[in-house]
Design a protein around this motif. Structure first.
Motif, PDB file in Angstrom:
ATOM      1  N   ASN A  44       9.038   4.717   6.190  1.00  0.00           N
ATOM      2  CA  ASN A  44       9.378   3.372   6.649  1.00  0.00           C
ATOM      3  C   ASN A  44      10.787   2.983   6.216  1.00  0.00           C
ATOM      4  OD1 ASN A  44       7.607   1.695   8.284  1.00  0.00           O
ATOM      5  ND2 ASN A  44       6.042   2.266   6.792  1.00  0.00           N
ATOM      6  N   THR A  87      -2.264  10.503  -1.552  1.00  0.00           N
ATOM      7  CA  THR A  87      -1.612   9.203  -1.608  1.00  0.00           C
ATOM      8  C   THR A  87      -0.647   9.172  -2.794  1.00  0.00           C
ATOM      9  OG1 THR A  87      -3.502   8.100  -0.635  1.00  0.00           O
ATOM     10  CG2 THR A  87      -2.012   6.728  -1.905  1.00  0.00           C
ATOM     11  N   ASN A 107       0.316   4.258   0.542  1.00  0.00           N
ATOM     12  CA  ASN A 107       0.062   5.226   1.616  1.00  0.00           C
ATOM     13  C   ASN A 107       0.583   4.773   2.978  1.00  0.00           C
ATOM     14  OD1 ASN A 107      -1.831   3.231   1.858  1.00  0.00           O
ATOM     15  ND2 ASN A 107      -3.544   4.577   2.311  1.00  0.00           N
ATOM     16  N   THR A 108       1.206   3.581   3.056  1.00  0.00           N
ATOM     17  CA  THR A 108       1.782   3.125   4.325  1.00  0.00           C
ATOM     18  C   THR A 108       3.308   3.177   4.308  1.00  0.00           C
ATOM     19  OG1 THR A 108       1.982   0.822   3.645  1.00  0.00           O
ATOM     20  CG2 THR A 108      -0.124   1.486   4.633  1.00  0.00           C
ATOM     21  N   LYS A 139       6.174  -6.664  11.359  1.00  0.00           N
ATOM     22  CA  LYS A 139       6.037  -6.862   9.919  1.00  0.00           C
ATOM     23  C   LYS A 139       6.034  -8.372   9.687  1.00  0.00           C
ATOM     24  CE  LYS A 139      10.519  -8.058   8.661  1.00  0.00           C
ATOM     25  NZ  LYS A 139      10.860  -9.341   8.010  1.00  0.00           N
ATOM     26  N   TYR A 145      -4.231  -4.677  10.195  1.00  0.00           N
ATOM     27  CA  TYR A 145      -3.242  -3.913   9.428  1.00  0.00           C
ATOM     28  C   TYR A 145      -2.351  -4.823   8.570  1.00  0.00           C
ATOM     29  CZ  TYR A 145      -4.752  -1.492  13.612  1.00  0.00           C
ATOM     30  OH  TYR A 145      -5.514  -1.027  14.646  1.00  0.00           O
ATOM     31  N   THR A 202       1.266  -4.262   6.346  1.00  0.00           N
ATOM     32  CA  THR A 202       1.958  -3.058   6.814  1.00  0.00           C
ATOM     33  C   THR A 202       3.069  -3.498   7.767  1.00  0.00           C
ATOM     34  OG1 THR A 202       0.742  -2.665   8.892  1.00  0.00           O
ATOM     35  CG2 THR A 202      -0.284  -1.851   6.846  1.00  0.00           C
ATOM     36  N   THR A 203       3.813  -2.532   8.308  1.00  0.00           N
ATOM     37  CA  THR A 203       4.882  -2.868   9.261  1.00  0.00           C
ATOM     38  C   THR A 203       4.334  -3.180  10.650  1.00  0.00           C
ATOM     39  OG1 THR A 203       5.123  -0.488   9.564  1.00  0.00           O
ATOM     40  CG2 THR A 203       6.754  -1.577   8.185  1.00  0.00           C
ATOM     41  N   TYR A 243       0.848  -1.192   0.000  1.00  0.00           N
ATOM     42  CA  TYR A 243       0.000   0.000   0.000  1.00  0.00           C
ATOM     43  C   TYR A 243       0.886   1.245   0.000  1.00  0.00           C
ATOM     44  CZ  TYR A 243      -3.512  -3.348   1.588  1.00  0.00           C
ATOM     45  OH  TYR A 243      -4.354  -4.412   1.697  1.00  0.00           O
TER      46      TYR A 243
END
Ligand code: CO
Ligand code: ZN
Length: 329
Positions: A96, A119, A91-92, A159, A299, A302-303, A89
């Motif tokens: 990071n 985004t 937007n995540t 993650k 989630y 994602t991480t 994604y």
């Protein structure tokens, strides 16, 4: 079990680049199986044998690969453009960190033209791998997300819970299971995130009567979340349907019976978006009765993939009961 989980989730292993995580798993299962082999794609197939000639063959599969990114362009400063490996994604990602096979840590930045509130497209993000010296990253190198395991009460956050938590569950079952009336193939599959590939070839080799994937699923228990019945902490979820499979009724029944016999709570799962190794295992040879035991996870991809450790413990107990009980084909 927590130390095994920590080792698994913190290890590098995007799809197609599973060498390091495979070595970690091989060390964890050393001495626990009657036979261990690695197939041509790289999946681990570890057998526990019943010693009976007419035993039913049951295959379990969890995937060792994780989502990540692959470098498509490198500039001379060490800024990298990348494509996705599996479902990322955009937007995540900003801010990071990512980990390459050689230990290089990259940070994710975004082109200035993207406003702070919109985004970005994947093509507007880059990995900063500059080090003030000569960097070593090249086109085709793959990175995974980089994050350590955190424990918050009963919640485990990392993650790659998808699907290292499934790998941890299989390892725990292998450690606990002594006598079993079935021949059980514990498969740690590769390349799930790019199309359920490793489990497909492994299922052909194993030729099981029953196949069960162990993987994460989404939940509906967050503010304004998905309309979905599954929640953290209410037990592992028995998959009825997802976007690529209808679970075989025989396998749903097997798992529901095992849950009741083991006295563990469980949930029934219908997932609108996403799938697991079970979908590919179901369609090998002349067809395989297949299903999935899902670990509720917030989630996903994602991480901060978040699971509840009671669901993990209950999944182990459900699988133990299932494998120790007789089954009829
Ligand atoms: Co996934
Ligand atoms: Zn998964």
């Amino acid at each position: 079990m927590i130390e095994t989980i920590r080792k698994l989730v913190e290890t590098y292993g995007p799809s197609g680049h599973e060498g390091q995580i495979r070595d970690v798993i091989l060390r964890e299962i050393e001495g626990l199986a009657d036979e261990v082999s690695i197939d041509a794609l790289g999946s681990i197939i570890a057998w526990k044998r019943s010693g009976k000639p007419d035993a039913t063959t049951i295959m379990l599969s969890s995937h060792m690969d994780e989502i990540g990114m692959i470098v498509t362009h490198v500039d001379k400063e060490g800024f990298l453009r990348f494509a996705n490996i599996g479902g990322l994604y955009p937007n995540t990602l900003l801010g990071n960190r990512v980990l390459f096979a050689d230990g290089t840590i990259g940070t994710i930045g975004v082109d200035a033209e993207v406003s702070a509130t919109s985004t970005p497209k994947l093509s507007q993000l880059f990995i900063d791998a500059s080090n003030g010296k000569k960097h070593t990253v090249k086109v085709g190198d793959a990175a995974g997300l980089h994050r350590t395991l955190e424990v918050r009460g009963e919640r485990l956050i990392a993650k790659s819970m998808d699907d290292r938590i499934g790998c941890a569950i299989q390892i725990e079952v292998m450690r606990t299971l002594k006598q079993c009336p079935h021949d059980v193939a514990f498969v740690f599959s590769v390349q799930e995130e790019v199309g359920l590939r490793g489990a497909q070839t492994a299922a052909y080799a194993v030729a099981p009567q029953f196949a069960i994937a162990i993987d994460v699923t989404r939940t509906g228990d967050t503010p304004n979340g998905y309309k979905m019945e599954v929640a953290l902490g209410k037990g592992p979820a028995i998959k009825i349907k997802d976007s690529r499979m209808l679970a075989s009724p025989e396998v749903i029944t097997l798992m529901e019976k095992a849950a009741k016999a083991a006295n563990v709570p469980y949930q029934r799962e219908v997932l609108i978006q996403g799938s697991t190794d079970a979908a590919s295992m179901q369609l090998v040879r002349a067809g395989v009765r297949a299903g999935c035991l899902s670990i509720p996870c917030r989630y996903v991809h994602t991480t901060s993939e978040t699971v509840d450790r009671n669901d993990v413990k209950n999944a182990v107990q459900l699988l133990m009961k299932l494998l120790e009980s007789p089954v009829k084909v």
